[in-house]
Structures are given as structure tokens and as C-alpha cells.
Design an enzyme around this catalytic site. Structure first.
Site, PDB file in Angstrom:
ATOM      1  N   CYS A   1       0.837  -1.184   0.000  1.00  0.00           N
ATOM      2  CA  CYS A   1       0.000   0.000   0.000  1.00  0.00           C
ATOM      3  C   CYS A   1       0.882   1.247   0.000  1.00  0.00           C
ATOM      4  O   CYS A   1       1.982   1.241   0.542  1.00  0.00           O
ATOM      5  CB  CYS A   1      -0.857  -0.053   1.270  1.00  0.00           C
TER       6      CYS A   1
ATOM      7  N   HIS B   1       0.501  21.848  29.050  1.00  0.00           N
ATOM      8  CA  HIS B   1      -0.401  20.992  28.266  1.00  0.00           C
ATOM      9  C   HIS B   1      -1.527  21.809  27.615  1.00  0.00           C
ATOM     10  O   HIS B   1      -1.776  21.691  26.411  1.00  0.00           O
ATOM     11  CB  HIS B   1      -0.972  19.908  29.186  1.00  0.00           C
ATOM     12  N   GLU B   2      -2.188  22.634  28.401  1.00  0.00           N
ATOM     13  CA  GLU B   2      -3.332  23.399  27.867  1.00  0.00           C
ATOM     14  C   GLU B   2      -2.898  24.438  26.833  1.00  0.00           C
ATOM     15  O   GLU B   2      -3.623  24.697  25.868  1.00  0.00           O
ATOM     16  CB  GLU B   2      -4.114  24.071  29.009  1.00  0.00           C
TER      17      GLU B   2
ATOM     18  N   HIS C   1      -2.857  22.893  23.564  1.00  0.00           N
ATOM     19  CA  HIS C   1      -4.199  22.872  22.959  1.00  0.00           C
ATOM     20  C   HIS C   1      -4.561  24.246  22.393  1.00  0.00           C
ATOM     21  O   HIS C   1      -5.092  24.347  21.291  1.00  0.00           O
ATOM     22  CB  HIS C   1      -5.264  22.470  23.994  1.00  0.00           C
TER      23      HIS C   1
ATOM     24  N   HIS D   1      -4.064  15.562  21.320  1.00  0.00           N
ATOM     25  CA  HIS D   1      -3.277  14.662  22.162  1.00  0.00           C
ATOM     26  C   HIS D   1      -2.292  13.843  21.344  1.00  0.00           C
ATOM     27  O   HIS D   1      -2.557  13.489  20.206  1.00  0.00           O
ATOM     28  CB  HIS D   1      -4.212  13.759  22.971  1.00  0.00           C
TER      29      HIS D   1
HETATM   30  N1  TQI Z   1      -8.618  17.746  30.495  1.00  0.00           N
HETATM   31  C1  TQI Z   1      -8.641  17.468  29.153  1.00  0.00           C
HETATM   32  C2  TQI Z   1      -7.320  17.934  28.480  1.00  0.00           C
HETATM   33  O1  TQI Z   1      -7.046  19.120  28.404  1.00  0.00           O
HETATM   34  C3  TQI Z   1      -9.811  18.028  28.399  1.00  0.00           C
HETATM   35  C4  TQI Z   1      -9.818  17.314  27.126  1.00  0.00           C
HETATM   36  C5  TQI Z   1     -10.166  16.027  26.929  1.00  0.00           C
HETATM   37  C6  TQI Z   1      -9.376  17.819  25.913  1.00  0.00           C
HETATM   38  N2  TQI Z   1      -9.982  15.704  25.588  1.00  0.00           N
HETATM   39  C7  TQI Z   1      -9.507  16.794  24.972  1.00  0.00           C
HETATM   40  C8  TQI Z   1      -8.910  19.045  25.504  1.00  0.00           C
HETATM   41  C9  TQI Z   1      -9.130  16.957  23.649  1.00  0.00           C
HETATM   42  C10 TQI Z   1      -8.529  19.216  24.186  1.00  0.00           C
HETATM   43  C11 TQI Z   1      -8.641  18.168  23.268  1.00  0.00           C
HETATM   44  O2  TQI Z   1      -6.627  17.067  28.003  1.00  0.00           O
HETATM   45  S1  TQI Z   1      -7.903  16.795  31.573  1.00  0.00           S
HETATM   46  C12 TQI Z   1      -3.963  16.223  31.527  1.00  0.00           C
HETATM   47  C13 TQI Z   1      -3.010  15.085  31.489  1.00  0.00           C
HETATM   48  C14 TQI Z   1      -6.193  17.056  31.533  1.00  0.00           C
HETATM   49  C15 TQI Z   1      -5.322  15.989  31.511  1.00  0.00           C
HETATM   50  O3  TQI Z   1      -8.423  17.390  32.711  1.00  0.00           O
HETATM   51  O4  TQI Z   1      -8.141  15.422  31.400  1.00  0.00           O
HETATM   52  C16 TQI Z   1      -3.505  17.516  31.588  1.00  0.00           C
HETATM   53  C17 TQI Z   1      -5.743  18.341  31.588  1.00  0.00           C
HETATM   54  F1  TQI Z   1      -2.322  15.097  30.378  1.00  0.00           F
HETATM   55  F2  TQI Z   1      -2.158  15.153  32.451  1.00  0.00           F
HETATM   56  F3  TQI Z   1      -3.630  13.983  31.603  1.00  0.00           F
HETATM   57  C18 TQI Z   1      -4.378  18.567  31.614  1.00  0.00           C
HETATM   58 CL1  TQI Z   1      -1.803  17.830  31.621  1.00  0.00          CL
HETATM   59 ZN    ZN Z   2      -5.371  17.589  26.791  1.00  0.00          ZN
END
Ligand code: TQI
Ligand code: ZN
Ligand code: CA
Ligand code: ZN
Length: 324
Positions: A128, A279-280, A283, A289
Site C-alpha cells: 500500500c 499541556h493546555e 491545545h 493529544h
Molecule cells: N482535560 C482534558 C485535556 O485538556 C480536556 C480534554 C479532553 C481535551 N480531551 C480533549 C482538551 C481533547 C482538548 C482536546 O486534556 S484533563 C492532563 C493530562 C487534563 C489531563 O483534565 O483530562 C492535563 C488536563 F495530560 F495530564 F492527563 C491537563 Cl496535563
Molecule cells: Zn489535553
């Protein structure tokens, strides 16, 4: 109508059988025949036609001589330049050997790094056109990781939001401001935590982040909120979601006020403000992710409550999103 249809079906089946029998009886005529004479060669040699193997391994995701995504930083440009010199020549160099190893590991062949018969036979099979997903290469051969880091470095595990929303390329200077509906930590604390987090992204991307003037609303707005705070994504109290951020160019980054926040957590039931900020912000800039569990953009913590440094995958992700 019915006779026409069965005729069509017959022709289709015939075609199918023809194609299949061809594949099974002999190797493809033009396909990857050029690989045959490369059998037996290894690192250090110069072999006529080897550049075609480089092109093959590049096409299928095993080799990257650095032709994309390293524009902004002189540190990476240096290696890019010397690597580019070998992209089109017939020299069996380290990078090619690493790519052959990755290929062999992915196809469960003996990992020799040289073009043995089994490897060449496998490569010549029809395949492929979509590049291989070589995510597992790192896990199957951890011992090779340190010896041949390059080939694993290029494996993209980062993701973007659907439709790849991003900030306009002309807008490299982004401002941020603070606006909370719940009081959790002092403004000075939040300021220094976020400043450090922005700095990490600023170091590896085209962006400059500056706090908006007093009273002004920034491109990015950071704050603490609890429960329903009227952005369509209510928080869930203690546990569950810790924070969230919206894809570009919304700029909203909210901490859940009901979590046990800390600037210096010592156990897993305290949540590190700075790790979550890094992390945020990822985004906010447009990264989804990552599948790389060492990445800041990986969707969960494993055991360490502090994860503040960007990983290679995060850096490659942001550069891929904002290069052209
Ligand atoms: N909050 C999620 C996050 O920011 C919210 C979320 C879920 C999200 N799916 C998403 C945001 C897809 C954007 C796109 O990932 S969380 C972590 C980690 C979270 C988790 O509360 O689960 C961190 C927030 F990576 F540690 F698990 C920050 Cl650093
Ligand atoms: Zn996230
Ligand atoms: Ca929560
Ligand atoms: Zn929110």
C-alpha cells in the site's frame, strides 16, 4: 439490465483474478524491482542506485533527511544541511542504516541494519502507498533507542484538532490575560506559573507571548472556574477533568477550581499548575493529544505529578503545525 450487470460483474471478477494471480506467481514487473541488486550491502558502502532505496524508505515513513519542518532554529538547521547532502546520493550512511533497522523491526525481520535477502524480498513485495505506522518500533527494541535515536525521533505521534485550526501565521505575537470566576491562587502565582509555561513553547516555536496591558483582554484568556461557567463545557467538581482549552483561535484556557492545585506537588493527589498550563497551552496553539506517552500532550499522567518539559514529539508537532 440483469444480463448487463452479470457481464460487468464477470469482467470485474476476471480482472480481480488476473491481478491476484500476477501478484502471487512472480514479483511485480516494475514495482520495486530496483531493490534487487542492493542485496548484501551495508553501512559504509557506496552502491549505485542506493538513493532509490532512500526514496523508498522516505516514502514509507522510515527515513527523514530533514527536508521539512526545521526552519526556525539554527541548532537543527545545522544537522539538516549536512543530512540533505546525503538525501540523494548513493552512500549507505548511519541514517540509512537506522531506517533499515526500523523497517526490519516493523516487519519482524532480524534487525541487522544491512540489506540481507529477507529484507530485500520483503521490500519488493507489492504494498500500500500509505506510510507505515512505525510507532511500535521504539517499544519492540528499547535497546536500540539510544544507539539509533534519529530514526525514532522522526516518528510523528502528535495530532492536531480536526481541520487543523491554527493561529494565523502572521500572528506570531500572542497576548494573554487572566479572568477568573473563582479565587484559587493569587494572581502573582498564576502569572509566574503561566509565564514559565509560555516560555517553553516560545523557545521552540515562532510565537512570542506577552501579558496584555492591565484591563485589556488578551488573545488567550486564562482563569479558574467551577461547574457550569457558560462556555458549553461545564467542569465536573473534584476529579475527572482538571482543566480544558479550546482550539484556535478561541484562546480560552480554564482551570477547574475544584481541583487540589499546587505550584509544587509532592504527591499524586495534588495537581501541578505548571504541568497543566504547558499541556493546555499546547491545545490553545492547536495541538491535540499525542500517542507518545512522554509527550506533554499525552492524555494522561503515568506516575509523576510534575511533567513540565516539552518532549521532541511536542516540538515537532508545533513546528509541523506552524511551518508554512
Ligand atoms: N482535560 C482534558 C485535556 O485538556 C480536556 C480534554 C479532553 C481535551 N480531551 C480533549 C482538551 C481533547 C482538548 C482536546 O486534556 S484533563 C492532563 C493530562 C487534563 C489531563 O483534565 O483530562 C492535563 C488536563 F495530560 F495530564 F492527563 C491537563 Cl496535563
Ligand atoms: Zn489535553
Ligand atoms: Ca474536575
Ligand atoms: Zn471552560
Amino acid at each position: 439490465m440483469a444480463p448487463n450487470l452479470s457481464l460487468l460483474l464477470g469482467v470485474f471478477l476476471l480482472l480481480l483474478v488476473t491481478v491476484q494471480s500476477k501478484n502471487h506467481t512472480k514479483p511485480p514487473e516494475k514495482g520495486f524491482k530496483f531493490l534487487q541488486h542492493l542485496e548484501g550491502h551495508h553501512k559504509g558502502e557506496t552502491v549505485k542506485g542506493l538513493h532509490e532505496l532512500k526514496r523508498y524508505l522516505e516514502k514509507f515513513g522510515y527515513l527523514n533527511y530533514g527536508t521539512t519542518g526545521t526552519h526556525h532554529h539554527s541548532k537543527t538547521t545545522t544537522t539538516t544541511m549536512s543530512n540533505l547532502n546525503h538525501a540523494n546520493d548513493d552512500e549507505f550512511d548511519d541514517l540509512l542504516e537506522a531506517a533499515v533497522r526500523a523497517y526490519q523491526s516493523n516487519y519482524h525481520l532480524k534487525v541487522t541494519g544491512s540489506l540481507d535477502s529477507e529484507t530485500i524480498q520483503e521490500m519488493m513485495l507489492p504494498r500500500c502507498g500509505v506510510p507505515d505506522n512505525i510507532v511500535n518500533a521504539t517499544n519492540s527494541f528499547p535497546s536500540r533507542k539510544m544507539k539509533h535515536p534519529k530514526v525514532f525521533d522522526m516518528v510523528a505521534q502528535y495530532t492536531f484538532f480536526p481541520g487543523m485550526p491554527r493561529w494565523p501565521l502572521s500572528k506570531t505575537r500572542l497576548t494573554y490575560s487572566f479572568q477568573s470566576s473563582a479565587q484559587v491562587v493569587g494572581l502573582q502565582t498564576l502569572r509566574s506559573v503561566c509565564s514559565r509555561a509560555f516560555q517553553k513553547w516560545q523557545n521552540v516555536s515562532p510565537f512570542t507571548f506577552v501579558e496584555a496591558p492591565q484591563g485589556a483582554t488578551g488573545d488567550i484568556v486564562i482563569g479558574f472556574h467551577r461547574g457550569n461557567h457558560n462556555d458549553g463545557a461545564p467542569f465536573d467538581g473534584s476529579g475527572g477533568t482538571l482543566a480544558h482549552a479550546f482550539a484556535p483561535t478561541k484562546g480560552w484556557f480554564h482551570y477547574d477550581a475544584d481541583e487540589n492545585w499546587s505550584t509544587n506537588p509532592t504527591s499524586m493527589n495534588q495537581i501541578d499548575l505548571e504541568s497543566v498550563a504547558v499541556h493546555e497551552i499546547g491545545h490553545v496553539l492547536g495541538l491535540g493529544h499525542s500517542r507518545d506517552r512522554n509527550a506533554i500532550m499525552f492524555a494522561s499522567y503515568s506516575h509523576n505529578p510534575i511533567r513540565r518539559d516539552l518532549n521532541t514529539d511536542d516540538i515537532q508537532g508545533i513546528r509541523a503545525l506552524y511551518s508554512s
